[in-house]
Design a protein around this motif. Structure first.
Motif, short mmCIF file in Angstrom:
data_model
loop_
_atom_site.label_atom_id
_atom_site.label_comp_id
_atom_site.label_asym_id
_atom_site.label_seq_id
_atom_site.Cartn_x
_atom_site.Cartn_y
_atom_site.Cartn_z
N VAL A 103 0.84 -1.20 0.00
CA VAL A 103 0.00 0.00 0.00
C VAL A 103 0.87 1.25 0.00
N GLY A 104 0.75 2.05 -1.06
CA GLY A 104 1.46 3.31 -1.16
C GLY A 104 2.95 3.18 -1.41
N THR A 105 3.40 2.01 -1.89
CA THR A 105 4.83 1.80 -2.17
C THR A 105 4.99 1.29 -3.60
N ASP A 106 6.23 1.11 -4.01
CA ASP A 106 6.49 0.53 -5.34
C ASP A 106 6.88 -0.94 -5.26
N LEU A 107 6.50 -1.63 -4.18
CA LEU A 107 6.86 -3.04 -4.01
C LEU A 107 6.37 -3.89 -5.18
N ASP A 108 5.13 -3.74 -5.58
CA ASP A 108 4.60 -4.54 -6.69
C ASP A 108 5.41 -4.28 -7.97
N MET A 109 5.75 -3.04 -8.24
CA MET A 109 6.52 -2.72 -9.44
C MET A 109 7.92 -3.36 -9.39
N VAL A 110 8.56 -3.31 -8.22
CA VAL A 110 9.89 -3.92 -8.07
C VAL A 110 9.80 -5.42 -8.32
N LEU A 111 8.79 -6.07 -7.76
CA LEU A 111 8.64 -7.52 -7.96
C LEU A 111 8.38 -7.84 -9.43
N ARG A 112 7.50 -7.11 -10.07
CA ARG A 112 7.18 -7.37 -11.48
C ARG A 112 8.38 -7.10 -12.38
N GLU A 113 9.13 -6.02 -12.11
CA GLU A 113 10.32 -5.71 -12.91
C GLU A 113 11.35 -6.82 -12.82
N ASN A 114 11.36 -7.52 -11.70
CA ASN A 114 12.31 -8.62 -11.50
C ASN A 114 11.71 -9.99 -11.79
N LYS A 115 10.51 -10.00 -12.37
CA LYS A 115 9.81 -11.23 -12.78
C LYS A 115 9.63 -12.23 -11.63
N ILE A 116 9.29 -11.68 -10.46
CA ILE A 116 9.10 -12.49 -9.26
C ILE A 116 7.69 -13.07 -9.25
N GLU A 117 7.58 -14.35 -8.88
CA GLU A 117 6.28 -15.01 -8.75
C GLU A 117 6.01 -15.45 -7.31
N ASN A 118 7.06 -15.80 -6.57
CA ASN A 118 6.92 -16.25 -5.18
C ASN A 118 7.55 -15.21 -4.27
N VAL A 119 6.87 -14.90 -3.15
CA VAL A 119 7.46 -14.00 -2.17
C VAL A 119 7.58 -14.75 -0.84
N ILE A 120 8.80 -14.86 -0.37
CA ILE A 120 9.10 -15.50 0.90
C ILE A 120 9.07 -14.39 1.94
N ILE A 121 8.24 -14.56 2.96
CA ILE A 121 8.01 -13.46 3.90
C ILE A 121 8.43 -13.87 5.32
N VAL A 122 9.23 -13.00 5.93
CA VAL A 122 9.68 -13.16 7.31
C VAL A 122 9.56 -11.80 7.99
N GLY A 123 9.55 -11.78 9.33
CA GLY A 123 9.57 -10.51 10.05
C GLY A 123 8.54 -10.42 11.14
N THR A 124 8.04 -9.21 11.37
CA THR A 124 7.08 -8.92 12.44
C THR A 124 5.97 -8.05 11.90
N LYS A 125 4.91 -7.96 12.43
CA LYS A 125 4.05 -8.66 13.32
C LYS A 125 3.13 -9.54 12.49
N THR A 126 3.03 -10.78 12.86
CA THR A 126 2.27 -11.77 12.09
C THR A 126 0.82 -11.33 11.89
N ASN A 127 0.21 -10.75 12.92
CA ASN A 127 -1.20 -10.39 12.85
C ASN A 127 -1.46 -9.06 12.16
N CYS A 128 -0.46 -8.27 11.88
CA CYS A 128 -0.65 -6.97 11.23
C CYS A 128 0.11 -6.90 9.91
N CYS A 129 1.38 -6.58 9.99
CA CYS A 129 2.17 -6.31 8.78
C CYS A 129 2.42 -7.56 7.95
N ILE A 130 2.67 -8.70 8.59
CA ILE A 130 2.86 -9.94 7.83
C ILE A 130 1.55 -10.30 7.14
N ARG A 131 0.47 -10.37 7.91
CA ARG A 131 -0.84 -10.77 7.37
C ARG A 131 -1.29 -9.84 6.23
N ALA A 132 -1.16 -8.54 6.42
CA ALA A 132 -1.59 -7.58 5.39
C ALA A 132 -0.75 -7.72 4.12
#
Length: 190
Positions: A103-132
């Motif tokens: 939301v409000g970032t260029d993350l999707d554009m960066v992933l598409r420019e790099n032809k990414i299909e899978n995103v491996i996600i780690v970090g904090t908080k599982t119920n907020c930022c990870i889940r969203a």
């Protein structure tokens, strides 16, 4: 074989340092495992993206109406934990102001420019930022893969409930050892 990227969500001093404004011991506990995942992903040539929660200093932000102030620009709290080294040449650091990294970032554009299909996600908080971030990745047709021993929140029951939902409805949930095995078999690549 689909191209994959590692997304490290909000492993910032405000969350990981005992002096941080929204510190939880669980965030400190997962840091060494996240570091190992980061090293393995780099070894296998995966794109690495750090999401950096950051609110503008002295400016209104709706998110801050319902939570303790944290991750304010210009403070040490927004710095990525020093245990996780950023490669300034290869890695992306994307600032965000909402739970989702999309939301409000260029993350999707960066992933598409790099032809990414899978995103491996780690970090904090599982119920907020990870889940969203997982939900938006799923809705944008990426395959989210959450590394269960590399995510945390301040309540283990809440953590497990969200991991269960993610596995059932939104993507895959694997341990770091299962992730390494998938990389070694070439099922996850950069």
């Amino acid at each position: 074989m689909s191209k994959s990227a590692l997304i490290i969500v909000d492993m910032l001093k405000d969350f990981t340092d005992p002096k941080g404004l929204v510190y939880y011991p669980q965030n400190r506990e997962v840091l060494p495992r996240i570091k190992r995942v980061l090293e393995e992903c780099r070894k296998h040539g995966l794109l690495v993206i750090f999401l950096q929660h950051c609110y503008r200093k002295d400016k209104f932000d709706k998110n801050l109406q319902n939570m303790r102030p944290n991750c304010i620009e210009g403070t040490d709290g927004i710095e990525i934990d020093p245990m996780l080294e950023v490669d300034p040449v290869k890695d992306y650091v994307i600032r965000k102001r909402r739970y989702s990294g999309f939301v409000g970032t260029d993350l999707d554009m960066v992933l598409r420019e790099n032809k990414i299909e899978n995103v491996i996600i780690v970090g904090t908080k599982t119920n907020c930022c990870i889940r969203a971030t997982v939900t938006d990745a799923y809705n944008l047709d990426y395959l989210p893969i959450v590394v269960s021993d590399c995510v945390a929140t301040n309540d283990e029951v809440v953590n497990q409930v969200h991991l269960t939902d993610i596995k059932k409805y939104l993507g895959k949930v694997v341990t770091s050892e299962e992730l390494f095995a998938l990389m070694d078999k070439g099922e996850i690549s950069g």
